[in-house]
Design a protein around this motif. Structure first.
Motif, PDB file in Angstrom:
ATOM      1  N   PRO A 116       0.832  -1.211   0.000  1.00 27.70           N
ATOM      2  CA  PRO A 116       0.000   0.000   0.000  1.00 27.70           C
ATOM      3  C   PRO A 116       0.866   1.261   0.000  1.00 27.70           C
ATOM      4  O   PRO A 116       2.017   1.246   0.433  1.00 27.70           O
ATOM      5  CB  PRO A 116      -0.783  -0.126   1.316  1.00 27.70           C
ATOM      6  CG  PRO A 116       0.084  -0.981   2.192  1.00 27.70           C
ATOM      7  CD  PRO A 116       0.760  -1.952   1.260  1.00 27.70           C
ATOM      8  N   SER A 117       0.286   2.354  -0.485  1.00 25.50           N
ATOM      9  CA  SER A 117       0.995   3.631  -0.529  1.00 25.50           C
ATOM     10  C   SER A 117      -0.028   4.750  -0.403  1.00 25.50           C
ATOM     11  O   SER A 117      -1.243   4.517  -0.441  1.00 25.50           O
ATOM     12  CB  SER A 117       1.780   3.770  -1.833  1.00 25.50           C
ATOM     13  OG  SER A 117       0.881   3.855  -2.937  1.00 25.50           O
ATOM     14  N   ALA A 175      -0.692   6.829  -2.622  1.00 26.41           N
ATOM     15  CA  ALA A 175      -1.414   6.896  -3.886  1.00 26.41           C
ATOM     16  C   ALA A 175      -2.393   5.736  -4.046  1.00 26.41           C
ATOM     17  O   ALA A 175      -3.453   5.897  -4.667  1.00 26.41           O
ATOM     18  CB  ALA A 175      -0.421   6.894  -5.049  1.00 26.41           C
ATOM     19  N   GLU A 176      -2.069   4.566  -3.498  1.00 24.12           N
ATOM     20  CA  GLU A 176      -2.915   3.381  -3.663  1.00 24.12           C
ATOM     21  C   GLU A 176      -2.908   2.573  -2.365  1.00 24.12           C
ATOM     22  O   GLU A 176      -2.005   1.762  -2.135  1.00 24.12           O
ATOM     23  CB  GLU A 176      -2.416   2.530  -4.830  1.00 24.12           C
ATOM     24  CG  GLU A 176      -3.245   1.275  -5.092  1.00 24.12           C
ATOM     25  CD  GLU A 176      -4.714   1.576  -5.288  1.00 24.12           C
ATOM     26  OE1 GLU A 176      -5.486   1.400  -4.316  1.00 24.12           O
ATOM     27  OE2 GLU A 176      -5.080   2.005  -6.393  1.00 24.12           O
ATOM     28  N   LYS A 231      -2.101  -4.079  -5.165  1.00 25.75           N
ATOM     29  CA  LYS A 231      -2.451  -4.605  -6.488  1.00 25.75           C
ATOM     30  C   LYS A 231      -1.186  -4.958  -7.259  1.00 25.75           C
ATOM     31  O   LYS A 231      -0.174  -4.265  -7.163  1.00 25.75           O
ATOM     32  CB  LYS A 231      -3.270  -3.585  -7.277  1.00 25.75           C
ATOM     33  CG  LYS A 231      -4.621  -3.259  -6.655  1.00 25.75           C
ATOM     34  CD  LYS A 231      -5.397  -2.259  -7.484  1.00 25.75           C
ATOM     35  CE  LYS A 231      -6.750  -1.949  -6.859  1.00 25.75           C
ATOM     36  NZ  LYS A 231      -7.529  -0.963  -7.658  1.00 25.75           N
ATOM     37  N   SER A 233      -5.081  -8.764  -6.459  1.00 23.13           N
ATOM     38  CA  SER A 233      -5.378  -7.588  -5.648  1.00 23.13           C
ATOM     39  C   SER A 233      -5.903  -8.009  -4.285  1.00 23.13           C
ATOM     40  O   SER A 233      -6.555  -9.042  -4.140  1.00 23.13           O
ATOM     41  CB  SER A 233      -6.403  -6.688  -6.346  1.00 23.13           C
ATOM     42  OG  SER A 233      -7.613  -7.395  -6.569  1.00 23.13           O
ATOM     43  N   VAL A 285      -8.148  -6.095  -1.377  1.00 17.91           N
ATOM     44  CA  VAL A 285      -8.932  -4.869  -1.239  1.00 17.91           C
ATOM     45  C   VAL A 285      -9.733  -4.916   0.061  1.00 17.91           C
ATOM     46  O   VAL A 285     -10.432  -5.895   0.325  1.00 17.91           O
ATOM     47  CB  VAL A 285      -9.881  -4.695  -2.445  1.00 17.91           C
ATOM     48  CG1 VAL A 285     -10.708  -3.427  -2.315  1.00 17.91           C
ATOM     49  CG2 VAL A 285      -9.081  -4.677  -3.745  1.00 17.91           C
ATOM     50  N   LYS A 290      -9.186   4.487   3.387  1.00 16.36           N
ATOM     51  CA  LYS A 290      -8.267   4.888   4.441  1.00 16.36           C
ATOM     52  C   LYS A 290      -9.034   5.131   5.734  1.00 16.36           C
ATOM     53  O   LYS A 290     -10.187   5.550   5.698  1.00 16.36           O
ATOM     54  CB  LYS A 290      -7.517   6.162   4.037  1.00 16.36           C
ATOM     55  CG  LYS A 290      -6.554   5.977   2.873  1.00 16.36           C
ATOM     56  CD  LYS A 290      -5.856   7.302   2.568  1.00 16.36           C
ATOM     57  CE  LYS A 290      -4.859   7.175   1.431  1.00 16.36           C
ATOM     58  NZ  LYS A 290      -4.198   8.450   1.144  1.00 16.36           N
TER      59      LYS A 290
END
Length: 277
Positions: free
Chosen positions: A73-74, A76-77, A81, A139, A141, A146
């Motif tokens: 994770p980041s 941005a995302e 994925k 992915s 999810v 957040k």
């Protein structure tokens, strides 16, 4: 000689002390069990929720990865994925999450059909994957955004036993071929006595059984309650399926197989309701 009309001196002293104690207590405020009970009933303080950065760090820790690796994770995302082009082979796909109760890991191969698995954040997920080669999307999810975070990792399969079990499953499907509606099937392997259970209802069935490896195996069947259904018989392990009628008088069928001379064997079996073709 004592006097008869007065109070003894020691009694007068006792009463004076008692009177002083009563006066002292009368001036005090009671702070006993009622106040303590009120304090005990107060709800505990709720710990602050973890930040997104803390959840990202937990995902990276669970996956034993670097924060910069693909699939982590980041900002941005926040959902992990991966879009890969993998060579044919056996892989282990791992997923992790933090900040929510659980998440869903999805694998989409070249055929476009998604295969999804739900998992809890405390334990994560390790899933064996036999890939025929080519593009694949993986992915992990979470159900909300957040501060929750998820991640996914792929590595060459490190578990030899998982590959062996997949080999056994593929061999079983080849031997028993097309699945029939209502059937129950299983597979086992080993060089010692092993038992496989099919949770069948009482009734009339056709039994398909096939084995390979040793020259023969001894096969017996009983219900889950231990009632004998098939006395021990020798079955040739020539890779040819043998079909025979079977009446199951009680719940469940336990198939016990003993390969001859301790030779490693593979066993595939199924019960087909007798009204099926």
């Amino acid at each position: 000689m004592s006097a008869h009309g007065g109070m003894p001196a020691r009694h007068r002293g006792f009463l004076a002390v008692a009177a002083a104690l009563v006066m002292a207590l009368a001036g005090c405020e009671y702070t006993g069990p009622d106040e303590q009970g009120a304090l005990a009933s107060s709800p505990p303080a709720t710990p602050p929720a973890a930040s997104f950065e803390e959840n990202m760090g937990e995902v990276v820790r669970l996956l034993e990865a670097s924060p910069s690796e693909p699939g982590m994770p980041s900002e941005a995302e926040p959902a992990g994925k991966l879009f890969l082009d993998l060579a044919p082979g056996d892989y282990m796909v791992s997923g992790a999450c933090a900040g929510v109760y659980g998440a869903k890991l999805t694998i989409v191969g070249a055929d476009g059909v998604p295969e999804a698995s739900a998992f809890e954040c405390g334990s994560g997920l390790d899933r064996f994957l036999r890939h025929t080669g080519g593009p694949i999307t993986i992915s992990a999810v979470p159900p909300v955004g957040k501060p929750s975070a998820t991640g996914v990792k792929v590595q060459t399969n490190p578990d030899r036993r998982a590959s062996e079990l997949e080999d056994l499953s593929e061999w079983s499907d080849q031997q028993l071929q097309t699945r029939i509606p209502g059937e129950l099937r299983g597979t086992s392997g080993g060089n010692t006595t092993t038992t496989g259970t099919l949770m069948a209802e009482p009734g009339q069935y056709d039994l398909d059984f096939v084995c390979s490896g040793p020259s023969f195996t001894e096969l017996s069947i009983s219900t889950s309650a231990g009632e004998e259904v098939l006395a021990p018989v020798r079955v040739p392990c020539d890779g040819q399926a043998v079909r025979s009628p079977l009446r199951l008088p009680g719940q469940g069928a336990d198939l016990t197989m003993s390969p001859l001379d301790g030779v490693e064997g593979r066993f595939a079996y199924r019960l087909i309701p007798a009204h099926q073709p």
